[in-house]
Design a protein around this motif. Structure first.
Motif, PDB file in Angstrom:
ATOM      1  N   ASN A 152      -0.870 146.679 -36.054  1.00 33.86           N
ATOM      2  CA  ASN A 152       0.359 145.936 -35.819  1.00 33.86           C
ATOM      3  C   ASN A 152       0.168 144.561 -35.188  1.00 33.86           C
ATOM      4  O   ASN A 152       1.131 143.835 -34.990  1.00 33.86           O
ATOM      5  N   TYR A 153      -1.023 144.201 -34.861  1.00 33.64           N
ATOM      6  CA  TYR A 153      -1.287 142.918 -34.219  1.00 33.64           C
ATOM      7  C   TYR A 153      -2.431 142.224 -34.938  1.00 33.64           C
ATOM      8  O   TYR A 153      -3.236 142.852 -35.601  1.00 33.64           O
ATOM      9  N   GLU A 154      -2.491 140.921 -34.778  1.00 31.45           N
ATOM     10  CA  GLU A 154      -3.640 140.155 -35.254  1.00 31.45           C
ATOM     11  C   GLU A 154      -4.562 139.984 -34.058  1.00 31.45           C
ATOM     12  O   GLU A 154      -4.353 139.099 -33.225  1.00 31.45           O
ATOM     13  N   LEU A 155      -5.564 140.865 -33.948  1.00 29.64           N
ATOM     14  CA  LEU A 155      -6.406 140.888 -32.758  1.00 29.64           C
ATOM     15  C   LEU A 155      -7.841 140.490 -33.042  1.00 29.64           C
ATOM     16  O   LEU A 155      -8.385 140.785 -34.100  1.00 29.64           O
ATOM     17  N   ILE A 189      -1.222 136.146 -32.362  1.00 34.61           N
ATOM     18  CA  ILE A 189       0.200 135.832 -32.554  1.00 34.61           C
ATOM     19  C   ILE A 189       0.870 135.491 -31.218  1.00 34.61           C
ATOM     20  O   ILE A 189       1.499 134.455 -31.077  1.00 34.61           O
ATOM     21  N   THR A 190       0.706 136.366 -30.236  1.00 29.54           N
ATOM     22  CA  THR A 190       1.342 136.130 -28.933  1.00 29.54           C
ATOM     23  C   THR A 190       0.480 135.281 -28.008  1.00 29.54           C
ATOM     24  O   THR A 190       0.929 134.870 -26.947  1.00 29.54           O
ATOM     25  N   GLU A 191      -0.778 135.061 -28.410  1.00 30.55           N
ATOM     26  CA  GLU A 191      -1.744 134.282 -27.631  1.00 30.55           C
ATOM     27  C   GLU A 191      -1.877 134.821 -26.215  1.00 30.55           C
ATOM     28  O   GLU A 191      -1.697 134.117 -25.223  1.00 30.55           O
ATOM     29  N   ARG A 192      -2.194 136.109 -26.141  1.00 24.75           N
ATOM     30  CA  ARG A 192      -2.461 136.737 -24.856  1.00 24.75           C
ATOM     31  C   ARG A 192      -3.545 137.788 -25.031  1.00 24.75           C
ATOM     32  O   ARG A 192      -3.813 138.253 -26.135  1.00 24.75           O
ATOM     33  N   TYR A 193      -4.179 138.140 -23.909  1.00 26.46           N
ATOM     34  CA  TYR A 193      -5.212 139.173 -23.910  1.00 26.46           C
ATOM     35  C   TYR A 193      -4.618 140.532 -23.572  1.00 26.46           C
ATOM     36  O   TYR A 193      -3.693 140.635 -22.771  1.00 26.46           O
ATOM     37  N   TYR A 194      -5.177 141.568 -24.185  1.00 24.35           N
ATOM     38  CA  TYR A 194      -4.960 142.948 -23.782  1.00 24.35           C
ATOM     39  C   TYR A 194      -6.283 143.410 -23.198  1.00 24.35           C
ATOM     40  O   TYR A 194      -7.333 143.267 -23.837  1.00 24.35           O
ATOM     41  N   TYR A 195      -6.250 143.942 -21.985  1.00 25.31           N
ATOM     42  CA  TYR A 195      -7.467 144.380 -21.297  1.00 25.31           C
ATOM     43  C   TYR A 195      -7.537 145.892 -21.260  1.00 25.31           C
ATOM     44  O   TYR A 195      -6.564 146.590 -21.517  1.00 25.31           O
ATOM     45  N   ASN A 196      -8.724 146.377 -20.880  1.00 30.32           N
ATOM     46  CA  ASN A 196      -8.968 147.808 -20.694  1.00 30.32           C
ATOM     47  C   ASN A 196      -8.710 148.609 -21.960  1.00 30.32           C
ATOM     48  O   ASN A 196      -8.233 149.735 -21.898  1.00 30.32           O
ATOM     49  N   ILE A 197      -9.005 148.043 -23.104  1.00 29.43           N
ATOM     50  CA  ILE A 197      -8.843 148.779 -24.352  1.00 29.43           C
ATOM     51  C   ILE A 197      -9.952 149.818 -24.445  1.00 29.43           C
ATOM     52  O   ILE A 197     -11.124 149.518 -24.311  1.00 29.43           O
ATOM     53  N   GLN A 198      -9.545 151.049 -24.638  1.00 26.30           N
ATOM     54  CA  GLN A 198     -10.480 152.159 -24.775  1.00 26.30           C
ATOM     55  C   GLN A 198     -10.550 152.547 -26.250  1.00 26.30           C
ATOM     56  O   GLN A 198      -9.846 151.993 -27.079  1.00 26.30           O
ATOM     57  N   ASN A 199     -11.363 153.526 -26.561  1.00 23.48           N
ATOM     58  CA  ASN A 199     -11.476 153.980 -27.939  1.00 23.48           C
ATOM     59  C   ASN A 199     -10.157 154.505 -28.487  1.00 23.48           C
ATOM     60  O   ASN A 199      -9.857 154.358 -29.642  1.00 23.48           O
ATOM     61  N   HIS A 202     -10.403 130.970 -26.560  1.00 23.98           N
ATOM     62  CA  HIS A 202      -9.014 130.985 -27.017  1.00 23.98           C
ATOM     63  C   HIS A 202      -8.097 130.158 -26.127  1.00 23.98           C
ATOM     64  O   HIS A 202      -7.242 129.432 -26.616  1.00 23.98           O
ATOM     65  N   GLU A 203      -8.280 130.264 -24.823  1.00 26.49           N
ATOM     66  CA  GLU A 203      -7.399 129.587 -23.881  1.00 26.49           C
ATOM     67  C   GLU A 203      -7.975 128.286 -23.345  1.00 26.49           C
ATOM     68  O   GLU A 203      -7.227 127.471 -22.798  1.00 26.49           O
ATOM     69  N   ASN A 204      -9.271 128.090 -23.485  1.00 28.86           N
ATOM     70  CA  ASN A 204      -9.926 126.943 -22.866  1.00 28.86           C
ATOM     71  C   ASN A 204     -10.881 126.225 -23.807  1.00 28.86           C
ATOM     72  O   ASN A 204     -11.943 125.766 -23.399  1.00 28.86           O
TER      73      ASN A 204
END
Length: 128
Positions: free
Chosen positions: A38-41, A12-22, A98-100
């Motif tokens: 809450n997001y389309e990931l 939706i926002t077309e951005r990455y979230y990094y360092n996602i842990q369990n 996604h970006e390239n």
């Protein structure tokens, strides 16, 4: 032992979230399950490898070999293809799907599904 970590592309926002842990996501301070709800990931796993420049290689990264061949990193057959088969020092991350996506326009990318279809056609003389 390989470091287990993830990143997630928010469609939706077309951005990455990094360092996602369990349990927690370091970028937005929310529980992992809350983020998924809450997001389309699209969640992508770290391969445990770094390219020749020390950049971590993740699923859906676009990588280039020394011979200038371009590939998309995919988890298939119990390993991260194609980077699991060749030394990490031979790869360079040049983007992600996604970006390239434009980096893939001039490539003849063969997916595992395409290979399966080709084998099926060869063995059975036609389409599935």
């Amino acid at each position: 032992m390989r470091e287990i970590k993830f990143r997630a592309w928010d469609t939706i926002t077309e951005r990455y979230y990094y360092n996602i842990q369990n349990v927690h996501d370091a970028d937005i301070g929310d529980s992992f399950q809350n983020i998924l709800d809450n997001y389309e990931l699209i969640v992508e796993q770290y391969t445990g490898l770094k390219d020749k420049n020390g950049v971590g290689i993740y699923e859906n990264d676009i990588v280039k070999t020394l011979g200038a061949n371009i590939y998309v990193v995919e988890f298939y057959g119990g390993k991260f293809n194609p980077v699991s088969d060749i030394e990490a020092s031979d790869w360079e991350v040049i983007g992600n799907i996604h970006e390239n996506a434009d980096l893939l326009e001039d490539t003849d990318r063969i997916s595992p599904d395409d290979i399966g279809n080709d084998i099926h056609e060869f063995l059975h003389g036609g389409d599935k």
